[in-house]
Scaffold this active site. Structure first.
Site, PDB file in Angstrom:
ATOM      1  N   THR A 266     113.232   4.672   7.358  1.00  0.00           N
ATOM      2  CA  THR A 266     113.909   6.027   7.092  1.00  0.00           C
ATOM      3  C   THR A 266     115.319   5.590   6.620  1.00  0.00           C
ATOM      4  O   THR A 266     116.072   6.371   6.381  1.00  0.00           O
ATOM      5  CB  THR A 266     114.265   6.884   8.250  1.00  0.00           C
TER       6      THR A 266
ATOM      7  N   GLN B  16     120.345   0.202  15.880  1.00  0.00           N
ATOM      8  CA  GLN B  16     121.459   0.894  15.939  1.00  0.00           C
ATOM      9  C   GLN B  16     122.534   0.319  14.894  1.00  0.00           C
ATOM     10  O   GLN B  16     123.193  -0.738  15.520  1.00  0.00           O
ATOM     11  CB  GLN B  16     122.195   1.064  17.109  1.00  0.00           C
ATOM     12  N   SER B  17     122.642   0.643  13.837  1.00  0.00           N
ATOM     13  CA  SER B  17     123.333  -0.169  12.775  1.00  0.00           C
ATOM     14  C   SER B  17     124.687   0.019  12.656  1.00  0.00           C
ATOM     15  O   SER B  17     125.328  -0.657  11.900  1.00  0.00           O
ATOM     16  CB  SER B  17     122.546  -0.019  11.376  1.00  0.00           C
TER      17      SER B  17
ATOM     18  N   THR C  43     123.137 -10.499  10.879  1.00  0.00           N
ATOM     19  CA  THR C  43     124.024  -9.682  10.078  1.00  0.00           C
ATOM     20  C   THR C  43     125.515 -10.704  10.179  1.00  0.00           C
ATOM     21  O   THR C  43     125.857 -11.444  11.136  1.00  0.00           O
ATOM     22  CB  THR C  43     124.796  -8.513  10.664  1.00  0.00           C
TER      23      THR C  43
ATOM     24  N   TYR D 200     127.868  -4.336  18.874  1.00  0.00           N
ATOM     25  CA  TYR D 200     126.830  -4.619  17.633  1.00  0.00           C
ATOM     26  C   TYR D 200     126.693  -5.903  17.333  1.00  0.00           C
ATOM     27  O   TYR D 200     125.442  -6.490  17.403  1.00  0.00           O
ATOM     28  CB  TYR D 200     127.150  -3.630  16.569  1.00  0.00           C
TER      29      TYR D 200
ATOM     30  N   GLU E 289     128.482  -9.553  10.795  1.00  0.00           N
ATOM     31  CA  GLU E 289     129.269  -9.051  11.928  1.00  0.00           C
ATOM     32  C   GLU E 289     129.123  -9.983  12.930  1.00  0.00           C
ATOM     33  O   GLU E 289     130.142  -9.965  13.794  1.00  0.00           O
ATOM     34  CB  GLU E 289     128.690  -7.667  12.230  1.00  0.00           C
TER      35      GLU E 289
ATOM     36  N   LYS F 261     123.575  -8.188  18.156  1.00  0.00           N
ATOM     37  CA  LYS F 261     122.733  -8.987  17.032  1.00  0.00           C
ATOM     38  C   LYS F 261     122.637 -10.445  17.204  1.00  0.00           C
ATOM     39  O   LYS F 261     121.731 -11.074  16.835  1.00  0.00           O
ATOM     40  CB  LYS F 261     123.383  -8.482  15.997  1.00  0.00           C
TER      41      LYS F 261
HETATM   42  P1  NAP Z   1     120.299   2.161   8.526  1.00  0.00           P
HETATM   43  O1  NAP Z   1     119.954   2.899   7.264  1.00  0.00           O
HETATM   44  O2  NAP Z   1     121.182   2.640   9.564  1.00  0.00           O
HETATM   45  O3  NAP Z   1     118.500   2.100   9.028  1.00  0.00           O
HETATM   46  C1  NAP Z   1     118.254   2.008  10.439  1.00  0.00           C
HETATM   47  C2  NAP Z   1     116.972   2.125  10.792  1.00  0.00           C
HETATM   48  O4  NAP Z   1     116.706   2.010  11.911  1.00  0.00           O
HETATM   49  C3  NAP Z   1     116.641   3.716  10.566  1.00  0.00           C
HETATM   50  O5  NAP Z   1     115.523   3.950  10.104  1.00  0.00           O
HETATM   51  C4  NAP Z   1     116.497   4.148  11.929  1.00  0.00           C
HETATM   52  O6  NAP Z   1     115.629   5.177  12.100  1.00  0.00           O
HETATM   53  C5  NAP Z   1     115.925   3.031  12.588  1.00  0.00           C
HETATM   54  N1  NAP Z   1     115.967   2.930  14.008  1.00  0.00           N
HETATM   55  C6  NAP Z   1     117.090   2.995  14.853  1.00  0.00           C
HETATM   56  N2  NAP Z   1     116.832   2.912  16.148  1.00  0.00           N
HETATM   57  C7  NAP Z   1     115.484   2.907  16.196  1.00  0.00           C
HETATM   58  C8  NAP Z   1     114.642   2.579  17.155  1.00  0.00           C
HETATM   59  N3  NAP Z   1     114.828   2.563  18.618  1.00  0.00           N
HETATM   60  N4  NAP Z   1     113.104   2.591  17.059  1.00  0.00           N
HETATM   61  C9  NAP Z   1     112.715   2.399  15.670  1.00  0.00           C
HETATM   62  N5  NAP Z   1     113.467   2.560  14.598  1.00  0.00           N
HETATM   63  C10 NAP Z   1     114.783   2.581  14.993  1.00  0.00           C
HETATM   64  O7  NAP Z   1     120.331   0.395   8.265  1.00  0.00           O
HETATM   65  P2  NAP Z   1     120.298  -0.629   6.899  1.00  0.00           P
HETATM   66  O8  NAP Z   1     121.340  -0.465   6.183  1.00  0.00           O
HETATM   67  O9  NAP Z   1     119.296  -0.264   6.285  1.00  0.00           O
HETATM   68  O10 NAP Z   1     120.104  -1.977   7.644  1.00  0.00           O
HETATM   69  C11 NAP Z   1     118.978  -2.305   8.058  1.00  0.00           C
HETATM   70  C12 NAP Z   1     119.059  -3.431   8.894  1.00  0.00           C
HETATM   71  O11 NAP Z   1     119.837  -4.495   8.470  1.00  0.00           O
HETATM   72  C13 NAP Z   1     119.641  -2.960  10.336  1.00  0.00           C
HETATM   73  O12 NAP Z   1     119.107  -3.913  11.390  1.00  0.00           O
HETATM   74  C14 NAP Z   1     120.996  -3.464  10.492  1.00  0.00           C
HETATM   75  O13 NAP Z   1     121.669  -3.723  11.478  1.00  0.00           O
HETATM   76  C15 NAP Z   1     121.129  -4.829   9.477  1.00  0.00           C
HETATM   77  N6  NAP Z   1     122.197  -5.044   8.436  1.00  0.00           N
HETATM   78  C16 NAP Z   1     122.591  -4.271   7.755  1.00  0.00           C
HETATM   79  C17 NAP Z   1     123.550  -4.626   6.648  1.00  0.00           C
HETATM   80  C18 NAP Z   1     124.091  -3.636   5.529  1.00  0.00           C
HETATM   81  O14 NAP Z   1     125.279  -3.821   5.403  1.00  0.00           O
HETATM   82  N7  NAP Z   1     123.265  -2.633   5.504  1.00  0.00           N
HETATM   83  C19 NAP Z   1     123.966  -6.022   6.792  1.00  0.00           C
HETATM   84  C20 NAP Z   1     123.648  -7.026   7.824  1.00  0.00           C
HETATM   85  C21 NAP Z   1     122.719  -6.529   8.674  1.00  0.00           C
HETATM   86  P3  NAP Z   1     116.233   6.906  12.261  1.00  0.00           P
HETATM   87  O15 NAP Z   1     115.978   7.458  11.072  1.00  0.00           O
HETATM   88  O16 NAP Z   1     115.085   7.553  13.306  1.00  0.00           O
HETATM   89  O17 NAP Z   1     117.503   6.709  12.972  1.00  0.00           O
HETATM   90  O1  G4F Z   2     131.316   0.573   6.265  1.00  0.00           O
HETATM   91  P1  G4F Z   2     131.543  -0.030   7.518  1.00  0.00           P
HETATM   92  O2  G4F Z   2     131.244   1.073   8.897  1.00  0.00           O
HETATM   93  O3  G4F Z   2     130.719  -1.343   7.825  1.00  0.00           O
HETATM   94  P2  G4F Z   2     130.621  -2.560   8.725  1.00  0.00           P
HETATM   95  O4  G4F Z   2     131.598  -2.331  10.072  1.00  0.00           O
HETATM   96  O5  G4F Z   2     131.113  -3.778   8.199  1.00  0.00           O
HETATM   97  O6  G4F Z   2     129.153  -2.857   8.963  1.00  0.00           O
HETATM   98  C1  G4F Z   2     128.273  -2.854   8.161  1.00  0.00           C
HETATM   99  O7  G4F Z   2     128.205  -4.203   7.729  1.00  0.00           O
HETATM  100  C2  G4F Z   2     127.569  -4.871   8.609  1.00  0.00           C
HETATM  101  C3  G4F Z   2     127.640  -6.327   8.078  1.00  0.00           C
HETATM  102  O8  G4F Z   2     128.932  -7.388   8.189  1.00  0.00           O
HETATM  103  C4  G4F Z   2     126.222  -4.517   9.128  1.00  0.00           C
HETATM  104  F1  G4F Z   2     125.835  -5.464  10.035  1.00  0.00           F
HETATM  105  C5  G4F Z   2     126.347  -3.184   9.823  1.00  0.00           C
HETATM  106  O9  G4F Z   2     125.068  -2.814  10.119  1.00  0.00           O
HETATM  107  C6  G4F Z   2     126.668  -2.154   8.901  1.00  0.00           C
HETATM  108  O10 G4F Z   2     125.935  -2.259   7.816  1.00  0.00           O
HETATM  109  O11 G4F Z   2     133.004  -0.268   7.757  1.00  0.00           O
HETATM  110  C7  G4F Z   2     133.573  -1.350   6.889  1.00  0.00           C
HETATM  111  C8  G4F Z   2     135.051  -1.304   7.120  1.00  0.00           C
HETATM  112  C9  G4F Z   2     135.553  -1.684   8.579  1.00  0.00           C
HETATM  113  O12 G4F Z   2     136.384  -2.681   8.429  1.00  0.00           O
HETATM  114  C10 G4F Z   2     136.019  -0.317   8.875  1.00  0.00           C
HETATM  115  O13 G4F Z   2     136.697  -0.520   9.909  1.00  0.00           O
HETATM  116  O14 G4F Z   2     135.587  -0.201   6.821  1.00  0.00           O
HETATM  117  C11 G4F Z   2     136.651   0.160   7.613  1.00  0.00           C
HETATM  118  N1  G4F Z   2     136.794   1.655   7.572  1.00  0.00           N
HETATM  119  C12 G4F Z   2     137.915   2.160   7.338  1.00  0.00           C
HETATM  120  N2  G4F Z   2     137.687   3.490   7.459  1.00  0.00           N
HETATM  121  C13 G4F Z   2     135.797   2.490   7.963  1.00  0.00           C
HETATM  122  C14 G4F Z   2     136.552   3.865   7.783  1.00  0.00           C
HETATM  123  N3  G4F Z   2     134.626   2.293   8.477  1.00  0.00           N
HETATM  124  C15 G4F Z   2     133.994   3.559   8.636  1.00  0.00           C
HETATM  125  N4  G4F Z   2     132.656   3.544   8.666  1.00  0.00           N
HETATM  126  N5  G4F Z   2     134.441   4.858   8.505  1.00  0.00           N
HETATM  127  C16 G4F Z   2     135.669   5.010   8.218  1.00  0.00           C
HETATM  128  O15 G4F Z   2     136.317   6.031   7.857  1.00  0.00           O
END
Ligand code: NAP
Ligand code: G4F
Length: 326
Positions: free
Chosen positions: A12, A85-86, A127, A157, A129, A161
């Site tokens: 999702t 929990q992302s 990640t 987080y 992070e 991870k």
């Molecule tokens: P996302 O859009 O937040 O999707 C997270 C997914 O995890 C959702 O489908 C959510 O389902 C599901 N989920 C949460 N808790 C769960 C549980 N207990 N059991 C089963 N499903 C669960 O995240 P994304 O951006 O696609 O990222 C995908 C993965 O890559 C994550 O593990 C994230 O931490 C990692 N990651 C993301 C980034 C990035 O920049 N996007 C970078 C590095 C790593 P619901 O719809 O039910 O909430």
């Molecule tokens: O968009 P963000 O919440 O992403 P963040 O914290 O970098 O995390 C994302 O990337 C990670 C990979 O490095 C993933 F693992 C993680 O699952 C997720 O996808 O925040 C980016 C930056 C941060 O420094 C935050 O403090 O933006 C800054 N920020 C400033 N104002 C904000 C805001 N972030 C959010 N979410 N909301 C604000 O209003």
């Protein structure tokens, strides 16, 4: 191409939806895992629901018996764990839940594969992070993170991870499983969740324009604008996940563009491209600052470039245009 079966969790979400598309196009059967919800949250995969190779399954990472049963039933060729929990900010408010899902949940998958389907190849979503406040420095002063950079996470987080990342390494070396981690830097798209900063900015712009640029429209509240991130496009990044599982041996890879920009730069470029000035519309909200921040991320993807032949296709400017829909 022979037909393969892949379990994908987190369908999702942003990455799960793009990866499912890629696998279906590549002749896979996708066992699409979602956790039970009382409201419909399938909007990112609505277009896939009629595909007979997209098999929707209920699954919660924190429930070991369900995880084991799913693995035992499908014995997949590949397992992509994208569920988490992302949200980093949320992890400060819900540290235990974050650990339960992002670490114990991954352990449930590893145990399930070890006992019921040891031939399954596992991709775990690690990640940038995890690097937290650390970076390496080249002789010319360029700061970056790669596979050799020490990890010093700055959030519940990141810690959860990193624990999962280390758990994968133990199962790979201790039990000889094909299990690997993609250390992905931030990646975005039009399907990005609305509580991440890029989509929050883009959504505000679209809503403001849709309001007819109403003078009463609420300001955009943001936190730390000085933080730097290496932002790529999610479509490029799910391709890297798939490539990692097509290798002979399991290895961890940094996936990144190699470019970094501040949140302020993203804000300025997005506003400028629709002829708006952020100074007129943005308010800094101290409540949006995190208790600890990762100030600087810039990935060095050399290993993925050379070993996988992976390269990102979408530029920073191209990403913003795609998100704005222009
Ligand atoms: P996302 O859009 O937040 O999707 C997270 C997914 O995890 C959702 O489908 C959510 O389902 C599901 N989920 C949460 N808790 C769960 C549980 N207990 N059991 C089963 N499903 C669960 O995240 P994304 O951006 O696609 O990222 C995908 C993965 O890559 C994550 O593990 C994230 O931490 C990692 N990651 C993301 C980034 C990035 O920049 N996007 C970078 C590095 C790593 P619901 O719809 O039910 O909430
Ligand atoms: O968009 P963000 O919440 O992403 P963040 O914290 O970098 O995390 C994302 O990337 C990670 C990979 O490095 C993933 F693992 C993680 O699952 C997720 O996808 O925040 C980016 C930056 C941060 O420094 C935050 O403090 O933006 C800054 N920020 C400033 N104002 C904000 C805001 N972030 C959010 N979410 N909301 C604000 O209003």
């Amino acid at each position: 191409m022979t037909k393969k079966t892949a379990i994908v969790t987190g369908i999702t979400g942003q990455d799960g939806s793009y990866l499912s598309e890629l696998l279906l196009q590549s002749n896979y059967t996708v066992i699409a895992c979602r956790r039970r919800s009382s409201t419909n949250n399938l909007e990112r995969v609505t277009h896939l629901l009629d595909d007979p190779n997209f098999i929707l399954t209920e699954f919660d990472l924190t429930d070991p018996s369900g995880v084991y049963q799913t693995i035992q039933k499908y014995q997949p060729d590949e397992f992509y764990n994208l569920a988490a929990q992302s949200h980093v900010g949320t992890s400060f408010k819900q540290p235990s839940t974050t650990f339960e899902i992002n670490t114990v949940g991954v352990t449930n998958i590893l145990e399930g594969i070890r006992h019921y389907s040891p031939h399954t190849k596992l991709y775990q979503a690690s990640t940038s992070e995890m690097f937290g406040r650390n970076y390496s420095t080249e002789t010319d002063g360029k700061r970056y993170q790669n596979e050799k950079t020490e990890m010093l996470p700055q959030s519940p987080y990141g810690i959860a991870k990193l624990a999962a990342h280390n758990m994968v390494e133990i199962y790979r070396s201790g039990y000889n499983l094909f299990a690997c981690c993609g250390i992905l830097f931030n990646h975005e798209s039009p399907r990005r969740g609305e509580n991440f900063v890029t989509q929050k900015i883009v959504k505000w712009i679209k809503d403001y324009i849709a309001s007819g640029k109403s003078p009463d429209f609420p300001k955009l509240k943001l936190g730390n604008l000085a933080a730097h991130r290496d932002w790529g496009h999610a479509k490029d990044y799910v391709r890297a996940m798939w490539m990692m599982l097509q290798q002979e041996t399991p290895k961890d890879y940094v996936i990144a563009t190699g470019e970094t920009h501040s949140v302020q730069e993203f804000l300025d470029l997005a506003f400028k491209s629709v002829q708006l000035n952020p100074e007129d519309h943005v308010e800094i909200d101290p409540d949006l600052f995190r208790p600890a921040e990762v100030e600087y991320l810039c990935g060095d993807p050399t290993f993925a470039n050379n070993d996988l032949g992976w390269n990102p296709q979408v530029s920073f400017e191209g990403l913003i245009q795609d998100m704005l829909g222009s």
